[in-house]
Write a protein that holds these residues in place. Sequence first.
Motif, short mmCIF file in Angstrom:
data_model
loop_
_atom_site.label_atom_id
_atom_site.label_comp_id
_atom_site.label_asym_id
_atom_site.label_seq_id
_atom_site.Cartn_x
_atom_site.Cartn_y
_atom_site.Cartn_z
N PHE A 227 0.83 -1.19 0.00
CA PHE A 227 0.00 0.00 0.00
C PHE A 227 0.87 1.25 0.00
O PHE A 227 2.04 1.23 0.39
CB PHE A 227 -0.95 0.02 1.20
CG PHE A 227 -0.27 0.11 2.54
CD1 PHE A 227 -0.07 1.33 3.16
CD2 PHE A 227 0.16 -1.04 3.19
CE1 PHE A 227 0.56 1.42 4.40
CE2 PHE A 227 0.78 -0.97 4.43
CZ PHE A 227 0.99 0.26 5.03
N ALA A 228 0.28 2.34 -0.45
CA ALA A 228 0.97 3.64 -0.47
C ALA A 228 -0.07 4.73 -0.32
O ALA A 228 -1.23 4.56 -0.71
CB ALA A 228 1.75 3.83 -1.77
N GLY A 229 0.36 5.84 0.28
CA GLY A 229 -0.54 6.97 0.46
C GLY A 229 0.22 8.28 0.49
O GLY A 229 1.44 8.29 0.68
N PRO A 230 -0.46 9.40 0.30
CA PRO A 230 0.22 10.69 0.26
C PRO A 230 0.73 11.15 1.62
O PRO A 230 1.54 12.08 1.69
CB PRO A 230 -0.86 11.64 -0.26
CG PRO A 230 -2.15 10.98 0.10
CD PRO A 230 -1.90 9.51 0.01
N SER A 231 0.28 10.50 2.71
CA SER A 231 0.73 10.87 4.05
C SER A 231 0.64 9.65 4.96
O SER A 231 -0.04 8.66 4.64
CB SER A 231 -0.13 12.00 4.62
OG SER A 231 -1.46 11.55 4.86
N VAL A 232 1.34 9.76 6.10
CA VAL A 232 1.28 8.67 7.08
C VAL A 232 -0.15 8.47 7.57
O VAL A 232 -0.62 7.34 7.71
CB VAL A 232 2.22 8.96 8.27
CG1 VAL A 232 2.01 7.94 9.38
CG2 VAL A 232 3.68 8.94 7.81
N GLU A 233 -0.85 9.56 7.83
CA GLU A 233 -2.21 9.44 8.35
C GLU A 233 -3.14 8.78 7.36
O GLU A 233 -4.05 8.04 7.75
CB GLU A 233 -2.74 10.82 8.75
CG GLU A 233 -2.10 11.37 10.01
CD GLU A 233 -2.14 10.38 11.16
OE1 GLU A 233 -3.23 9.80 11.42
OE2 GLU A 233 -1.09 10.16 11.80
N ALA A 234 -2.94 9.04 6.06
CA ALA A 234 -3.77 8.39 5.05
C ALA A 234 -3.55 6.89 5.06
O ALA A 234 -4.51 6.10 5.02
CB ALA A 234 -3.47 8.98 3.67
N GLY A 235 -2.28 6.46 5.11
CA GLY A 235 -1.99 5.03 5.16
C GLY A 235 -2.45 4.40 6.45
O GLY A 235 -2.99 3.28 6.46
N ARG A 236 -2.25 5.10 7.57
CA ARG A 236 -2.67 4.59 8.87
C ARG A 236 -4.18 4.41 8.94
O ARG A 236 -4.69 3.40 9.43
CB ARG A 236 -2.21 5.55 9.97
CG ARG A 236 -2.30 4.99 11.37
CD ARG A 236 -2.11 6.07 12.41
NE ARG A 236 -0.92 6.85 12.20
CZ ARG A 236 0.27 6.55 12.71
NH1 ARG A 236 0.41 5.46 13.44
NH2 ARG A 236 1.31 7.34 12.48
N SER A 237 -4.91 5.41 8.45
CA SER A 237 -6.37 5.36 8.47
C SER A 237 -6.90 4.21 7.62
O SER A 237 -7.81 3.47 8.03
CB SER A 237 -6.95 6.69 7.98
OG SER A 237 -8.36 6.63 7.91
N TRP A 238 -6.32 4.04 6.43
CA TRP A 238 -6.78 2.95 5.55
C TRP A 238 -6.54 1.59 6.19
O TRP A 238 -7.44 0.73 6.22
CB TRP A 238 -6.05 3.01 4.21
CG TRP A 238 -6.32 1.82 3.36
CD1 TRP A 238 -7.43 1.58 2.60
CD2 TRP A 238 -5.49 0.66 3.22
NE1 TRP A 238 -7.34 0.36 1.99
CE2 TRP A 238 -6.16 -0.23 2.35
CE3 TRP A 238 -4.25 0.30 3.74
CZ2 TRP A 238 -5.62 -1.46 2.00
CZ3 TRP A 238 -3.71 -0.93 3.40
CH2 TRP A 238 -4.39 -1.80 2.53
N LEU A 239 -5.35 1.38 6.75
CA LEU A 239 -5.04 0.09 7.34
C LEU A 239 -5.89 -0.17 8.57
O LEU A 239 -6.33 -1.30 8.81
CB LEU A 239 -3.55 0.04 7.70
CG LEU A 239 -2.98 -1.33 8.06
CD1 LEU A 239 -3.21 -2.33 6.93
CD2 LEU A 239 -1.48 -1.22 8.37
#
Length: 333
Positions: free
Chosen positions: A298-310
């Motif tokens: 997975f990849a996201g534009p920010s840590v919070e985006a990746g954290r929220s998705w996971l």
Amino acid sequence: MSSPFKITTSQPGNGSIHLGLLPPSTPRLKTSSYQYPLKLVSPSPSHLPDEAQTLVHTVYLLTYGGGLVAGDAIDLHVMLDATTRLVLLTQGSTKLFRSPGRDVVSKQSMNVSLAPGSALCYLPDPVQPFEQSCFEQQQSYTLLPSDSNGPTGNLCVLDWVCNGRPANGENWSFLRYGSRNEIYVAQPSGKRRLLLRDNMLMDDGGVTNSIKSRMDSQGVIGTLILHGALLTKLGHFFMDEFKLLPRIGGRKWDSGSESGDEDVDEATQRRAVRQREETATGVLWSAAAVRDCVVVKFAGPSVEAGRSWLRVMLMEEGSVARLFGERALLCLR
């Protein structure tokens, strides 16, 4: 005059965790030793709500100062006896401080042995490389053989890294970052058979081929690895959800059904909401089954985006909280 204290053979950065069984079948943390700059903190074990007889132990992996200075080396060995369950966590991102040059590398190594029926959940906060840092890590997991050809050990392992400190103007501005995850199956002969190897290497190539230019505006990338009978349901969940992602030219879930019938079940509604959020936040992900493992990228534009998705994915499916307790998801809060 000789010293009355026993001379230690431990090396700086060395650590050892042994989660064993006391008679008749009580899991206990037999060993939890460490040397600077590594620190291990183990709170009281917790009982699972639905399984009062199941004890889950937790160990926090810390470093003095919150990160690794150039040249630091961590070497951790973990042993899980049969049927034990261990959660490994961190209390924040592992910070990698500036290196004077490419030849001064911070290193981190973890070797885990899992007896049949044991389970490890390793969900740390992301690694945060500062500008001009240089880092390499490797995690090796060995599944010990079962006498009756029964189930082997179980793994839920997260490995993710972010782009540094955006508030300080950093954006993938480190010199080098390498991370390797390997899963082996031990043979009765004593040899090991490689089951999975996942390797990530990011090396700065200068102005014309910088890491930043290759990341396509992503701020965090990660890998989730699942293995074992206890985590089969979670693996199937990721595989099924990935197969249902809209493909190029395909119908999107939020555009209505092709038949015009809007009466969809709750799971489909949740999927539609989640896919809209993935599109809005820019999270990209994929899943693949590889030799009895499920590997999620997975990849996201920010840590919070990746954290929220996971967090949404793991909490919706529920296996991690059920098998290891709510504490296992602390890094995603």
